[in-house]
Design a protein around this motif. Structure first.
Motif, PDB file in Angstrom:
ATOM      1  N   SER A  77       0.854  -1.186   0.000  1.00  0.00           N
ATOM      2  CA  SER A  77       0.000   0.000   0.000  1.00  0.00           C
ATOM      3  C   SER A  77       0.890   1.236   0.000  1.00  0.00           C
ATOM      4  O   SER A  77       1.720   1.403   0.909  1.00  0.00           O
ATOM      5  N   VAL A  78       0.740   2.087  -1.007  1.00  0.00           N
ATOM      6  CA  VAL A  78       1.508   3.328  -1.102  1.00  0.00           C
ATOM      7  C   VAL A  78       0.570   4.480  -0.763  1.00  0.00           C
ATOM      8  O   VAL A  78      -0.335   4.805  -1.542  1.00  0.00           O
ATOM      9  N   THR A  79       0.767   5.101   0.394  1.00  0.00           N
ATOM     10  CA  THR A  79      -0.146   6.154   0.868  1.00  0.00           C
ATOM     11  C   THR A  79       0.615   7.421   1.244  1.00  0.00           C
ATOM     12  O   THR A  79       0.168   8.183   2.094  1.00  0.00           O
ATOM     13  N   THR A  80       1.740   7.635   0.618  1.00  0.00           N
ATOM     14  CA  THR A  80       2.590   8.793   0.880  1.00  0.00           C
ATOM     15  C   THR A  80       2.094  10.009   0.089  1.00  0.00           C
ATOM     16  O   THR A  80       1.202   9.884  -0.750  1.00  0.00           O
ATOM     17  N   PRO A  81       2.681  11.198   0.313  1.00  0.00           N
ATOM     18  CA  PRO A  81       2.339  12.346  -0.532  1.00  0.00           C
ATOM     19  C   PRO A  81       2.537  12.041  -2.018  1.00  0.00           C
ATOM     20  O   PRO A  81       3.390  11.222  -2.401  1.00  0.00           O
ATOM     21  N   ASN A  82       1.781  12.727  -2.860  1.00  0.00           N
ATOM     22  CA  ASN A  82       1.712  12.413  -4.288  1.00  0.00           C
ATOM     23  C   ASN A  82       3.075  12.327  -4.970  1.00  0.00           C
ATOM     24  O   ASN A  82       3.291  11.487  -5.847  1.00  0.00           O
ATOM     25  N   LEU A 171      -1.595  28.579   7.227  1.00  0.00           N
ATOM     26  CA  LEU A 171      -0.198  28.577   6.812  1.00  0.00           C
ATOM     27  C   LEU A 171       0.008  27.853   5.482  1.00  0.00           C
ATOM     28  O   LEU A 171      -0.737  26.930   5.138  1.00  0.00           O
ATOM     29  N   PHE A 172       1.008  28.286   4.761  1.00  0.00           N
ATOM     30  CA  PHE A 172       1.432  27.605   3.538  1.00  0.00           C
ATOM     31  C   PHE A 172       1.769  26.159   3.878  1.00  0.00           C
ATOM     32  O   PHE A 172       2.407  25.869   4.884  1.00  0.00           O
ATOM     33  N   SER A 173       1.341  25.219   3.009  1.00  0.00           N
ATOM     34  CA  SER A 173       1.588  23.802   3.252  1.00  0.00           C
ATOM     35  C   SER A 173       2.004  23.116   1.958  1.00  0.00           C
ATOM     36  O   SER A 173       2.022  23.728   0.872  1.00  0.00           O
ATOM     37  N   LEU A 174       2.307  21.837   2.075  1.00  0.00           N
ATOM     38  CA  LEU A 174       2.725  21.040   0.921  1.00  0.00           C
ATOM     39  C   LEU A 174       1.703  21.108  -0.198  1.00  0.00           C
ATOM     40  O   LEU A 174       2.063  21.082  -1.384  1.00  0.00           O
ATOM     41  N   LYS A 175       0.421  21.199   0.146  1.00  0.00           N
ATOM     42  CA  LYS A 175      -0.623  21.189  -0.878  1.00  0.00           C
ATOM     43  C   LYS A 175      -0.572  22.414  -1.787  1.00  0.00           C
ATOM     44  O   LYS A 175      -1.180  22.405  -2.860  1.00  0.00           O
ATOM     45  N   SER A 179       5.326  20.975  -6.407  1.00  0.00           N
ATOM     46  CA  SER A 179       5.768  19.573  -6.382  1.00  0.00           C
ATOM     47  C   SER A 179       4.624  18.607  -6.121  1.00  0.00           C
ATOM     48  O   SER A 179       4.716  17.423  -6.452  1.00  0.00           O
ATOM     49  N   SER A 180       3.518  19.105  -5.515  1.00  0.00           N
ATOM     50  CA  SER A 180       2.376  18.231  -5.224  1.00  0.00           C
ATOM     51  C   SER A 180       1.407  18.125  -6.392  1.00  0.00           C
ATOM     52  O   SER A 180       0.447  17.366  -6.347  1.00  0.00           O
ATOM     53  N   GLY A 181       1.645  18.909  -7.469  1.00  0.00           N
ATOM     54  CA  GLY A 181       0.786  18.829  -8.643  1.00  0.00           C
ATOM     55  C   GLY A 181       0.108  20.149  -8.949  1.00  0.00           C
ATOM     56  O   GLY A 181       0.491  21.211  -8.452  1.00  0.00           O
ATOM     57  N   VAL A 227       1.664  31.028  -3.461  1.00  0.00           N
ATOM     58  CA  VAL A 227       0.949  29.780  -3.748  1.00  0.00           C
ATOM     59  C   VAL A 227       1.310  29.343  -5.166  1.00  0.00           C
ATOM     60  O   VAL A 227       1.186  30.115  -6.122  1.00  0.00           O
ATOM     61  N   GLU A 228       1.759  28.102  -5.303  1.00  0.00           N
ATOM     62  CA  GLU A 228       2.350  27.646  -6.567  1.00  0.00           C
ATOM     63  C   GLU A 228       1.397  26.839  -7.446  1.00  0.00           C
ATOM     64  O   GLU A 228       1.763  26.448  -8.552  1.00  0.00           O
TER      65      GLU A 228
END
Length: 371
Positions: A77-82, A171-175, A179-181, A227-228
């Motif tokens: 099961s791969v459930t890591t960030p995209n 706050l700014f986040s990975l989303k 890099s997250s898409g 925001v990217e």
């Protein structure tokens, strides 16, 4: 089929959801051999050990490659960030493991195509975590549409809205990182696309517009960061058979929590569904006396399989985690060579291509065909 040895990479929201499914699938579906929860990986060895105890895994590690190398692991099961999906899924497939990867396949289309190539070369089962299509409501809606209960489909509309990105003070986040898409498209819109795929058919062409409600967000150190990617998108679509479609998605829609509103209109009726009321749908059939026509609400019940495996009484309802258990059952069926209802990499690549066609359309301001 012998019990599967399970490896889990990532133990956040979806990692726990997978663990719950692996723990419950044999209890719910008696024909499934109880999986052996063998090896769990997290970014930190101490956290991995803690989660392994909580989730019931025999071993833990801070190195995900150890899970893939483990001879007692049959499926990962791969459930890591995209951004990590491609490397991990490909490594697992090349090691001869089956793969259950959360959506989307990967932020970059080239990586998703590599994942598909690895699955083809391995001969192993590789499915994507689109558990909303496992809802007994969605399955029944699809059956009604195929049987002609609303006639020929004339239009499909779908909206997906949540508010986890709505507050400009968050706050700014990975989303919000590139890099997250693309943002709302691949983090989000893939779910309604999976529903359209099983209810109506594939998307053939799109014209899209994406939007950013906020240009930047605060950071923990008191600064601000641009925001990217995009939190919203509006798309016109042409679906299989020339059916016109509309999709609107928004991760910054205050008040919405888990809304996927599906409207399928036909030549003899209509079907409506909202994910926030996931145990019911509305059906209109243009028949009988005009003064008595109207939408009727259908509640899930034991005759909407596999609802009956969970609850013996109608109207009590299933939840998000139950849909993941059903998906785990479908993965077992696929591995056993039996008929199954899940989207493999072979099928899911079309959703990836659709998302990238939407992004291309936005950038070039034109209709784009989905290859």
């Amino acid at each position: 089929m012998k019990p599967l040895g399970v490896g889990l990479i990532g133990t956040g929201y979806m990692g726990k959801c997978h663990a719950l499914a692996w723990n419950a699938v044999a209890s719910v579906f008696g024909e499934v051999a109880r999986p052996r929860l063998m090896h769990l990986a997290e970014r930190d060895a101490a956290l991995a050990a803690e989660r392994a105890r909580a989730f019931g895994f025999a071993k833990s590690t801070g190195d995900w490659r150890a899970v893939i190398a483990d001879p007692e692991v049959d499926v990962v099961s791969v459930t890591t960030p995209n951004a990590f999906h491609a490397e991990m899924a490909i490594a697992a497939l090349e090691a001869g493991k089956h793969v259950w990867c959360e959506k989307p396949m990967a932020p970059k289309l080239a990586d998703a195509e590599r994942m598909l190539a690895a699955a083809r070369a391995s001969g192993r089962v590789a499915i994507i975590g689109y558990n909303y299509i496992q809802n007994p409501v969605i399955r029944h809606m699809g059956r009604l549409i195929r049987e002609g209960a609303i006639g020929a489909v004339t239009q499909a509309r779908v909206e997906m809205d949540e508010d986890f990105m709505a507050d400009p003070a968050d706050l700014f986040s990975l989303k919000s990182e590139a890099s997250s898409g693309y943002g709302a498209l691949d983090d989000f819109a893939v779910h309604p696309l999976s529903l359209l795929k099983v209810l109506v058919g594939d998307v053939e062409a799109v014209i899209a517009d994406m939007g950013k409600p906020y240009a930047d967000r605060p950071t923990a150190d008191g600064g601000r960061r641009t925001v990217e990617n995009h939190d919203m998108a509006s798309i016109l679509m042409r679906l299989a058979g020339g059916v016109p479609g509309v999709m609107v998605v928004n991760r910054a829609a205050f008040g919405r929590k888990g809304r996927i509103a599906v409207q399928i209109y036909g030549s003899a009726g209509a079907i409506l569904y909202d994910q926030e009321r996931m145990n019911e749908f509305q059906l209109y059939q243009h028949a009988g006396r005009a003064e008595e026509r109207g939408f009727r609400t259908v509640l899930t019940a034991p005759h909407h399989a596999p609802y009956d495996r969970f609850v013996p009484a109608p109207g009590h309802g299933l939840g998000f985690n139950e849909l993941k258990i059903i998906e785990c059952r479908e993965l077992h069926a696929a591995i056993a060579g039996q008929p199954f209802t899940a989207l493999t990499f072979e099928q899911g690549i079309r959703i990836e291509r659709t998302v990238h066609a939407m992004a291309e359309s936005h950038a070039e301001r034109r209709w784009v065909d989905v290859a």
